[in-house]
Design a protein around this motif. Structure first.
Motif, PDB file in Angstrom:
ATOM      1  N   GLY A  24       0.527  -1.009  -0.167  1.00  0.00           N
ATOM      2  CA  GLY A  24       0.244  -0.164   0.019  1.00  0.00           C
ATOM      3  C   GLY A  24       0.693   1.270  -0.252  1.00  0.00           C
ATOM      4  O   GLY A  24       0.711   2.427  -0.362  1.00  0.00           O
ATOM      5  N   ALA A  25       1.752   1.486   0.898  1.00  0.00           N
ATOM      6  CA  ALA A  25       2.744   2.251   0.920  1.00  0.00           C
ATOM      7  C   ALA A  25       3.698   2.410  -0.400  1.00  0.00           C
ATOM      8  O   ALA A  25       4.531   3.874  -0.716  1.00  0.00           O
ATOM      9  CB  ALA A  25       3.673   2.460   2.012  1.00  0.00           C
ATOM     10  N   LEU A  26       3.722   1.239  -1.486  1.00  0.00           N
ATOM     11  CA  LEU A  26       4.625   1.321  -1.912  1.00  0.00           C
ATOM     12  C   LEU A  26       3.831   1.984  -3.214  1.00  0.00           C
ATOM     13  O   LEU A  26       4.510   2.925  -4.099  1.00  0.00           O
ATOM     14  CB  LEU A  26       5.378   0.037  -3.106  1.00  0.00           C
ATOM     15  CG  LEU A  26       6.641  -0.426  -1.757  1.00  0.00           C
ATOM     16  CD1 LEU A  26       6.864  -1.992  -2.157  1.00  0.00           C
ATOM     17  CD2 LEU A  26       7.786   0.537  -1.824  1.00  0.00           C
ATOM     18  N   MET A  27       3.316   1.959  -3.606  1.00  0.00           N
ATOM     19  CA  MET A  27       1.986   2.272  -4.336  1.00  0.00           C
ATOM     20  C   MET A  27       1.467   3.182  -4.436  1.00  0.00           C
ATOM     21  O   MET A  27       1.395   3.937  -5.333  1.00  0.00           O
ATOM     22  CB  MET A  27       0.680   1.749  -4.638  1.00  0.00           C
ATOM     23  CG  MET A  27       0.959   0.048  -5.239  1.00  0.00           C
ATOM     24  SD  MET A  27      -0.843  -0.903  -4.792  1.00  0.00           S
ATOM     25  CE  MET A  27      -2.360  -0.031  -5.240  1.00  0.00           C
ATOM     26  N   ARG A  28       1.734   4.214  -2.974  1.00  0.00           N
ATOM     27  CA  ARG A  28       1.488   5.514  -2.689  1.00  0.00           C
ATOM     28  C   ARG A  28       2.597   6.518  -2.313  1.00  0.00           C
ATOM     29  O   ARG A  28       2.767   7.665  -1.810  1.00  0.00           O
ATOM     30  CB  ARG A  28       0.834   5.604  -1.826  1.00  0.00           C
ATOM     31  CG  ARG A  28      -0.719   4.964  -2.334  1.00  0.00           C
ATOM     32  CD  ARG A  28      -1.870   4.899  -1.673  1.00  0.00           C
ATOM     33  NE  ARG A  28      -3.114   4.184  -1.956  1.00  0.00           N
ATOM     34  CZ  ARG A  28      -3.306   3.161  -1.625  1.00  0.00           C
ATOM     35  NH1 ARG A  28      -2.585   2.637  -1.646  1.00  0.00           N
ATOM     36  NH2 ARG A  28      -4.983   2.921  -2.152  1.00  0.00           N
ATOM     37  N   PRO A  34       0.439  -8.443   7.525  1.00  0.00           N
ATOM     38  CA  PRO A  34       0.804  -6.856   7.328  1.00  0.00           C
ATOM     39  C   PRO A  34      -0.712  -6.045   7.769  1.00  0.00           C
ATOM     40  O   PRO A  34      -1.528  -7.244   7.669  1.00  0.00           O
ATOM     41  CB  PRO A  34       1.096  -6.582   6.218  1.00  0.00           C
ATOM     42  CG  PRO A  34       0.590  -7.388   5.518  1.00  0.00           C
ATOM     43  CD  PRO A  34       0.629  -8.638   5.980  1.00  0.00           C
ATOM     44  N   GLU A  35      -0.765  -5.067   8.014  1.00  0.00           N
ATOM     45  CA  GLU A  35      -2.406  -4.476   8.232  1.00  0.00           C
ATOM     46  C   GLU A  35      -1.771  -3.352   7.320  1.00  0.00           C
ATOM     47  O   GLU A  35      -0.643  -2.456   6.755  1.00  0.00           O
ATOM     48  CB  GLU A  35      -1.720  -3.303   9.308  1.00  0.00           C
ATOM     49  CG  GLU A  35      -1.794  -4.244  10.855  1.00  0.00           C
ATOM     50  CD  GLU A  35      -2.744  -3.728  11.731  1.00  0.00           C
ATOM     51  OE1 GLU A  35      -1.953  -1.956  12.327  1.00  0.00           O
ATOM     52  OE2 GLU A  35      -2.496  -4.125  13.071  1.00  0.00           O
ATOM     53  N   TYR A  36      -3.197  -2.771   6.452  1.00  0.00           N
ATOM     54  CA  TYR A  36      -3.204  -2.259   5.498  1.00  0.00           C
ATOM     55  C   TYR A  36      -4.300  -0.993   6.397  1.00  0.00           C
ATOM     56  O   TYR A  36      -5.651  -0.917   5.751  1.00  0.00           O
ATOM     57  CB  TYR A  36      -3.634  -2.200   4.634  1.00  0.00           C
ATOM     58  CG  TYR A  36      -3.297  -3.631   3.440  1.00  0.00           C
ATOM     59  CD1 TYR A  36      -2.452  -3.509   2.690  1.00  0.00           C
ATOM     60  CD2 TYR A  36      -3.362  -5.217   3.594  1.00  0.00           C
ATOM     61  CE1 TYR A  36      -1.612  -4.728   2.584  1.00  0.00           C
ATOM     62  CE2 TYR A  36      -2.991  -6.196   3.447  1.00  0.00           C
ATOM     63  CZ  TYR A  36      -1.518  -5.675   3.015  1.00  0.00           C
ATOM     64  OH  TYR A  36      -1.547  -6.930   2.442  1.00  0.00           O
ATOM     65  N   PRO A  37      -3.142   0.115   6.317  1.00  0.00           N
ATOM     66  CA  PRO A  37      -3.760   1.097   7.117  1.00  0.00           C
ATOM     67  C   PRO A  37      -4.805   2.025   6.701  1.00  0.00           C
ATOM     68  O   PRO A  37      -4.846   1.821   5.133  1.00  0.00           O
ATOM     69  CB  PRO A  37      -2.768   2.269   7.533  1.00  0.00           C
ATOM     70  CG  PRO A  37      -1.892   1.887   7.358  1.00  0.00           C
ATOM     71  CD  PRO A  37      -1.393   0.354   6.424  1.00  0.00           C
ATOM     72  N   GLU A  38      -5.643   2.760   6.646  1.00  0.00           N
ATOM     73  CA  GLU A  38      -7.101   3.079   5.842  1.00  0.00           C
ATOM     74  C   GLU A  38      -6.760   3.997   4.238  1.00  0.00           C
ATOM     75  O   GLU A  38      -6.675   4.208   3.320  1.00  0.00           O
ATOM     76  CB  GLU A  38      -7.852   4.214   6.562  1.00  0.00           C
ATOM     77  CG  GLU A  38      -8.988   3.136   6.910  1.00  0.00           C
ATOM     78  CD  GLU A  38     -10.245   4.131   7.955  1.00  0.00           C
ATOM     79  OE1 GLU A  38     -10.130   5.360   7.676  1.00  0.00           O
ATOM     80  OE2 GLU A  38     -10.944   3.168   8.824  1.00  0.00           O
ATOM     81  N   GLU A  39      -5.809   4.854   4.758  1.00  0.00           N
ATOM     82  CA  GLU A  39      -4.604   6.005   4.202  1.00  0.00           C
ATOM     83  C   GLU A  39      -4.266   5.278   2.893  1.00  0.00           C
ATOM     84  O   GLU A  39      -3.416   5.423   2.169  1.00  0.00           O
ATOM     85  CB  GLU A  39      -3.548   6.855   4.437  1.00  0.00           C
ATOM     86  CG  GLU A  39      -2.600   6.200   5.427  1.00  0.00           C
ATOM     87  CD  GLU A  39      -2.466   5.569   7.576  1.00  0.00           C
ATOM     88  OE1 GLU A  39      -1.842   5.788   7.995  1.00  0.00           O
ATOM     89  OE2 GLU A  39      -4.467   6.135   6.909  1.00  0.00           O
ATOM     90  N   TRP A  40      -3.930   3.873   2.863  1.00  0.00           N
ATOM     91  CA  TRP A  40      -3.243   3.138   2.278  1.00  0.00           C
ATOM     92  C   TRP A  40      -3.783   2.415   1.205  1.00  0.00           C
ATOM     93  O   TRP A  40      -3.688   0.926   1.258  1.00  0.00           O
ATOM     94  CB  TRP A  40      -1.706   2.451   3.351  1.00  0.00           C
ATOM     95  CG  TRP A  40      -0.484   3.210   3.113  1.00  0.00           C
ATOM     96  CD1 TRP A  40      -0.652   4.281   2.350  1.00  0.00           C
ATOM     97  CD2 TRP A  40       0.307   2.861   3.757  1.00  0.00           C
ATOM     98  NE1 TRP A  40      -0.132   5.400   3.440  1.00  0.00           N
ATOM     99  CE2 TRP A  40       1.809   3.643   4.184  1.00  0.00           C
ATOM    100  CE3 TRP A  40       0.633   1.353   4.694  1.00  0.00           C
ATOM    101  CZ2 TRP A  40       3.113   3.799   4.386  1.00  0.00           C
ATOM    102  CZ3 TRP A  40       1.981   1.732   4.970  1.00  0.00           C
ATOM    103  CH2 TRP A  40       2.748   2.830   5.509  1.00  0.00           C
ATOM    104  N   GLY A  41      -4.629   2.553   2.013  1.00  0.00           N
ATOM    105  CA  GLY A  41      -6.245   1.059   0.742  1.00  0.00           C
ATOM    106  C   GLY A  41      -6.781   0.503   1.166  1.00  0.00           C
ATOM    107  O   GLY A  41      -7.639  -0.569   0.876  1.00  0.00           O
TER     108      GLY A  41
END
Length: 529
Positions: A55-59, A269-276
């Protein structure tokens, strides 16, 4: 230069002389005014963002922008890291944001397809990252930083996919600014040199930067989303049974903490809302509900070796996400994926996977592999010489699970029925086995036998509800039923070998499993670890 390296050695504690001579040592070699300027520069914190979440890599442009803003706010606070840490040279004011993209752990947690796609979008977004950071740097009068990428990848067996045997893998990673050379032994300089030369040649040939247009980005986003969901479903299914595998593998790498050397693992892993999270990726609450105790993953090396040795190559976990459109795009943007998959698929052994993870799971996995092989136009032939050794190890591993996990003890005798039921659910993440709690050990063989053929029956080997004798009997009965479904040429020698192995003590069984694991790894060509 030389004086700068000397100074760094001194302040890092590598000076061989007594401490009271350190100042004199430095003063003789560095003028006072130069030493003060160097001290101010060296004191800055070196900032290297480590990114291992798809999620972080995509953003990444959004992430680096927020990262830079947070650092810029630290300027009035003494001792806090600031954007000055991006300037790491003694002379000049060039700033560089060195982003470390960790692929092995990311692939273990989110799937290889998602990791490769996210890495491609990350490198293709270099220009946007630099543009956004330049605007922020101009506001504070700081130099506009360049953005470089260092790919942390292991061999194909590492899940990172940096295997020097594959030209496509080297071509894929040559788009980055650097690659860590893992999987090449430090005492094999000739091999490391050949790999470095191949990588430099690929960099020299690759003059055109990677670009991803809007249409391709949409397909990659869809691939990442579907890959993460397929891989997460796979993790929830197999990770609890694979977690104990670390007990068979020597821990050659540790994390150093203030308390000393400790082994470490990973988790889903956890996927925070800001990362989708909860939109593109699984919701964190659903993951916690799926397995209340949490699913702990071993290190990437151990995870891959466990999957491969049990006949389930780790790179196959997200194959349900692959379709023809995605395969065509992967072949162009991620040229090493086809080569990696073609190398790993022949290590699949349906029989051993069925014994450990369930017959329906093995059949479904085989269908996904056949479909993926046809989509990518690769050959999928299981190596016949691997079937019997892999099945033998799977049998030993089931017995190892029974011996290694906690079993019924004296404290269980005093627990109430609701307590036992809740603990059984936590241990197995299902309520399908609650009928066992209604009876005490020694009086529930009929109930236990009804559960033998269940798809998730092996999770009972992880529960404290069963005694060690019940677990041993459970393994014997499950293996006996499994052997009856195998062809006679395969089942006959396995049955004869198992009749001897089942009588081994726990220590001898563990040692035998390790020896069999090593033999299987040699037979595969040392690709697992």
């Amino acid at each position: 230069g030389k004086i700068g390296r000397l100074y760094l050695q001194a302040i890092e504690g590598l000076f061989d002389g007594p401490p009271d001579r350190l100042d004199a040592f430095l003063s003789r070699r560095i003028p006072p005014e130069r030493r003060a300027a160097m001290s101010a520069r060296v004191a800055r914190v070196r900032l290297v963002p480590l990114v291992e979440n798809v999620g972080a890599l995509m953003r990444l442009p959004d992430l680096l922008e927020a990262f830079y803003v947070a650092l810029d706010r630290n300027r009035p606070i003494e001792g806090m890291p600031t954007p000055d840490g991006f300037v790491t040279r003694f002379d000049g004011a060039d700033a560089t944001v060195r982003v470390f993209v960790a692929m092995s752990d990311t692939a273990e947690q989110s799937g290889k397809i998602a990791t490769d796609c996210a890495m491609s979008m990350t490198i293709a977004g270099r220009e946007e990252c630099e543009r956004r950071l330049a605007v922020l740097a101009a506001r504070s009068g700081a130099p506009a930083p360049r953005v470089t990428f260092l790919i942390g990848a292991g061999r194909a067996g590492f899940r990172g996919g940096f295997d020097p045997r594959h030209d496509g893998v080297i071509a894929q990673f040559s788009r980055a600014d650097g690659v860590t050379v893992q999987g090449i032994r430090a005492d094999a300089p000739a091999e490391a040199r050949r790999l470095a030369e191949r990588f430099r040649d690929a960099v020299a040939r690759n003059h055109v930067p990677l670009t991803v247009n809007a249409a391709d980005r949409e397909v990659l986003h869809c691939l990442v989303e579907q890959s993460v969901r397929a891989h997460t479903d796979n993790l929830l299914r197999i990770a609890p049974l694979l977690a104990p595998f670390g007990g068979l593998v020597p821990q050659t790498r540790v994390r150093i903490r203030t308390t000393g050397s400790t082994h470490y693992g990973r988790s889903i892993p956890e996927y925070p809302e800001e990362w989708g999270g909860d939109v593109e990726f699984p919701d964190n609450r659903l993951l916690r509900d799926a397995w209340p105790e949490g699913v702990t993953l071993p290190r990437a090396i151990v995870w891959n070796l466990g999957c491969t040795t049990l006949g389930l190559p780790a790179v196959t976990s997200d194959l349900p996400a692959l379709d023809k459109r995605g395969a065509v795009l992967l072949d162009r943007i991620v040229p090493g994926y086809r080569e990696i998959l073609a190398t790993e698929l022949p290590f699949f052994v349906r029989e051993s996977v069925g014994l450990v993870f369930g017959k329906r799971f093995a059949e479904t996995a085989e269908r996904h592999m056949l479909r993926a092989a046809a989509t990518l136009w690769t050959d999928f032939r299981v190596r016949d010489e691997l079937v019997a050794p892999t099945c033998l190890f799977a049998m030993m591993y089931l017995r190892y699970l029974a011996e290694d996990s906690e079993s019924w003890d004296e404290t269980k005798d005093h627990e109430s029925l609701p307590t036992r039921e809740s603990e059984l659910i936590r241990d197995t993440s299902t309520g399908a086995f609650l009928a066992l709690c209604k009876e005490r050990p020694g009086r529930r063989w009929s109930v236990l036998q009804e559960l033998l053929d269940g798809e998730d029956a092996n999770r009972l080997l992880l529960a404290r509800e069963l005694t060690l004798e019940e677990k041993r009997e459970f393994v014997d009965l499950r293996i006996d039923g499994w052997l009856r479904g195998l062809p006679d040429p395969l089942s006959r020698p396995l049955r004869q070998t198992w009749s001897r192995i089942r009588e081994l003590s726990e220590a001898d069984l563990t040692l035998g499993a390790i020896q069999q694991m090593i033999e299987n790894e040699k037979l595969r060509g040392a690709v697992g670890a």
